[in-house]
Write a protein that holds these residues in place. Structure first.
Motif, PDB file in Angstrom:
ATOM      1  N   THR A 182      -0.932  11.970 -24.319  1.00 55.89           N
ATOM      2  CA  THR A 182      -0.871  12.733 -25.564  1.00 55.89           C
ATOM      3  C   THR A 182      -1.469  14.120 -25.341  1.00 55.89           C
ATOM      4  O   THR A 182      -2.551  14.395 -24.535  1.00 55.89           O
ATOM      5  CB  THR A 182      -1.576  12.145 -26.537  1.00 55.89           C
ATOM      6  OG1 THR A 182      -2.719  11.650 -26.331  1.00 55.89           O
ATOM      7  CG2 THR A 182      -0.963  10.648 -27.099  1.00 55.89           C
ATOM      8  N   ASN A 185      -1.045  18.760 -27.099  1.00 58.80           N
ATOM      9  CA  ASN A 185      -0.775  19.579 -28.330  1.00 58.80           C
ATOM     10  C   ASN A 185       0.361  20.213 -27.959  1.00 58.80           C
ATOM     11  O   ASN A 185       0.693  20.957 -26.811  1.00 58.80           O
ATOM     12  CB  ASN A 185      -1.931  20.276 -28.793  1.00 58.80           C
ATOM     13  CG  ASN A 185      -3.184  19.534 -29.219  1.00 58.80           C
ATOM     14  OD1 ASN A 185      -2.702  18.706 -29.816  1.00 58.80           O
ATOM     15  ND2 ASN A 185      -4.328  19.975 -28.961  1.00 58.80           N
ATOM     16  N   ASN A 186       1.173  20.589 -29.024  1.00 57.82           N
ATOM     17  CA  ASN A 186       2.404  21.681 -28.889  1.00 57.82           C
ATOM     18  C   ASN A 186       1.438  22.760 -29.220  1.00 57.82           C
ATOM     19  O   ASN A 186       0.653  22.749 -30.275  1.00 57.82           O
ATOM     20  CB  ASN A 186       3.483  21.466 -29.832  1.00 57.82           C
ATOM     21  CG  ASN A 186       4.489  20.689 -29.037  1.00 57.82           C
ATOM     22  OD1 ASN A 186       4.653  20.834 -27.825  1.00 57.82           O
ATOM     23  ND2 ASN A 186       5.183  19.819 -29.841  1.00 57.82           N
ATOM     24  N   SER A 200       1.537  26.800 -30.286  1.00 57.65           N
ATOM     25  CA  SER A 200       2.624  27.994 -30.981  1.00 57.65           C
ATOM     26  C   SER A 200       1.998  29.142 -30.178  1.00 57.65           C
ATOM     27  O   SER A 200       0.650  29.268 -30.109  1.00 57.65           O
ATOM     28  CB  SER A 200       2.987  27.801 -32.170  1.00 57.65           C
ATOM     29  OG  SER A 200       1.617  28.340 -32.912  1.00 57.65           O
ATOM     30  N   LYS A 238      -1.630  24.126 -33.457  1.00 55.10           N
ATOM     31  CA  LYS A 238      -1.487  23.051 -32.639  1.00 55.10           C
ATOM     32  C   LYS A 238      -0.877  21.751 -33.420  1.00 55.10           C
ATOM     33  O   LYS A 238      -1.363  21.646 -34.681  1.00 55.10           O
ATOM     34  CB  LYS A 238      -2.891  22.706 -32.261  1.00 55.10           C
ATOM     35  CG  LYS A 238      -3.454  23.646 -31.273  1.00 55.10           C
ATOM     36  CD  LYS A 238      -5.018  23.480 -30.988  1.00 55.10           C
ATOM     37  CE  LYS A 238      -5.431  24.746 -30.029  1.00 55.10           C
ATOM     38  NZ  LYS A 238      -5.419  26.081 -30.708  1.00 55.10           N
ATOM     39  N   SER A 239      -0.010  21.119 -32.855  1.00 51.15           N
ATOM     40  CA  SER A 239       0.500  19.842 -33.246  1.00 51.15           C
ATOM     41  C   SER A 239       0.591  18.720 -32.265  1.00 51.15           C
ATOM     42  O   SER A 239       0.780  19.164 -31.314  1.00 51.15           O
ATOM     43  CB  SER A 239       1.777  19.929 -34.048  1.00 51.15           C
ATOM     44  OG  SER A 239       2.751  20.701 -33.094  1.00 51.15           O
ATOM     45  N   ARG A 240       0.384  17.581 -32.629  1.00 53.45           N
ATOM     46  CA  ARG A 240       0.323  16.531 -31.623  1.00 53.45           C
ATOM     47  C   ARG A 240       1.681  16.391 -31.109  1.00 53.45           C
ATOM     48  O   ARG A 240       2.683  16.420 -31.554  1.00 53.45           O
ATOM     49  CB  ARG A 240      -0.253  15.545 -32.085  1.00 53.45           C
ATOM     50  CG  ARG A 240      -1.572  15.591 -32.724  1.00 53.45           C
ATOM     51  CD  ARG A 240      -2.795  16.053 -31.692  1.00 53.45           C
ATOM     52  NE  ARG A 240      -3.134  14.794 -30.777  1.00 53.45           N
ATOM     53  CZ  ARG A 240      -3.860  15.146 -29.827  1.00 53.45           C
ATOM     54  NH1 ARG A 240      -4.462  16.118 -29.394  1.00 53.45           N
ATOM     55  NH2 ARG A 240      -4.054  13.894 -29.018  1.00 53.45           N
ATOM     56  N   ARG A 241       1.738  15.902 -29.697  1.00 57.74           N
ATOM     57  CA  ARG A 241       2.875  15.562 -29.081  1.00 57.74           C
ATOM     58  C   ARG A 241       2.612  14.499 -28.044  1.00 57.74           C
ATOM     59  O   ARG A 241       1.311  14.356 -27.733  1.00 57.74           O
ATOM     60  CB  ARG A 241       3.470  16.820 -28.541  1.00 57.74           C
ATOM     61  CG  ARG A 241       2.661  17.312 -27.274  1.00 57.74           C
ATOM     62  CD  ARG A 241       3.509  18.083 -26.324  1.00 57.74           C
ATOM     63  NE  ARG A 241       4.559  17.515 -25.559  1.00 57.74           N
ATOM     64  CZ  ARG A 241       5.296  17.831 -24.545  1.00 57.74           C
ATOM     65  NH1 ARG A 241       5.308  19.092 -24.484  1.00 57.74           N
ATOM     66  NH2 ARG A 241       6.121  17.315 -24.095  1.00 57.74           N
ATOM     67  N   PHE A 292       3.528  13.139 -23.944  1.00 55.69           N
ATOM     68  CA  PHE A 292       4.028  13.362 -22.834  1.00 55.69           C
ATOM     69  C   PHE A 292       4.745  12.066 -22.275  1.00 55.69           C
ATOM     70  O   PHE A 292       3.741  11.347 -21.687  1.00 55.69           O
ATOM     71  CB  PHE A 292       3.243  14.239 -21.743  1.00 55.69           C
ATOM     72  CG  PHE A 292       2.653  15.391 -22.288  1.00 55.69           C
ATOM     73  CD1 PHE A 292       3.302  16.663 -21.963  1.00 55.69           C
ATOM     74  CD2 PHE A 292       1.588  15.812 -23.113  1.00 55.69           C
ATOM     75  CE1 PHE A 292       3.081  17.783 -22.282  1.00 55.69           C
ATOM     76  CE2 PHE A 292       1.073  16.732 -23.188  1.00 55.69           C
ATOM     77  CZ  PHE A 292       1.822  18.047 -23.050  1.00 55.69           C
TER      78      PHE A 292
END
Length: 94
Positions: A14, A16-17, A19, A24-27, A29
């Motif tokens: 896991t 962050n994305n 921008s 930051k938003s969680r993502r 992998f």
């Protein structure tokens, strides 16, 4: 079905994305998993495994499934791969 490589134990990571504005938003992998049939020369048959693409390259690099499993640590292998490894050791002892 778990998103985990049966040979290396590679799983989901896991992070962050981020921008351009540093929002930051969680993502997640995800590992690059492939359903493959790997042939065992010693046992004379194929085994269906769910393996990461990187692990496929490693298996090819060391010389095949048999050599890879015998060198791999048991903690990283799945139950299915451990069973294949045990069968390999029995076949080599006989």
């Amino acid at each position: 079905m778990a998103r985990r490589c049966e040979l290396t134990g590679t799983g989901v990571l896991t992070g962050n994305n981020v921008s351009h504005a540093q929002n930051k938003s969680r993502r997640r992998f995800l590992p690059n998993l492939c359903d493959v049939t790997l042939a065992s020369e010693k046992l004379g048959r194929g085994f269906k495994l769910r393996v990461a693409a990187k692990a496929l390259r490693s298996v090819d690099h060391v010389g095949g499934l048999d050599v890879y499993l015998l060198k791999a640590r048991d903690e990283k292998l799945s139950d299915k791969a451990l069973k294949i490894k045990r069968d390999l050791k029995k076949a080599m002892a006989a």
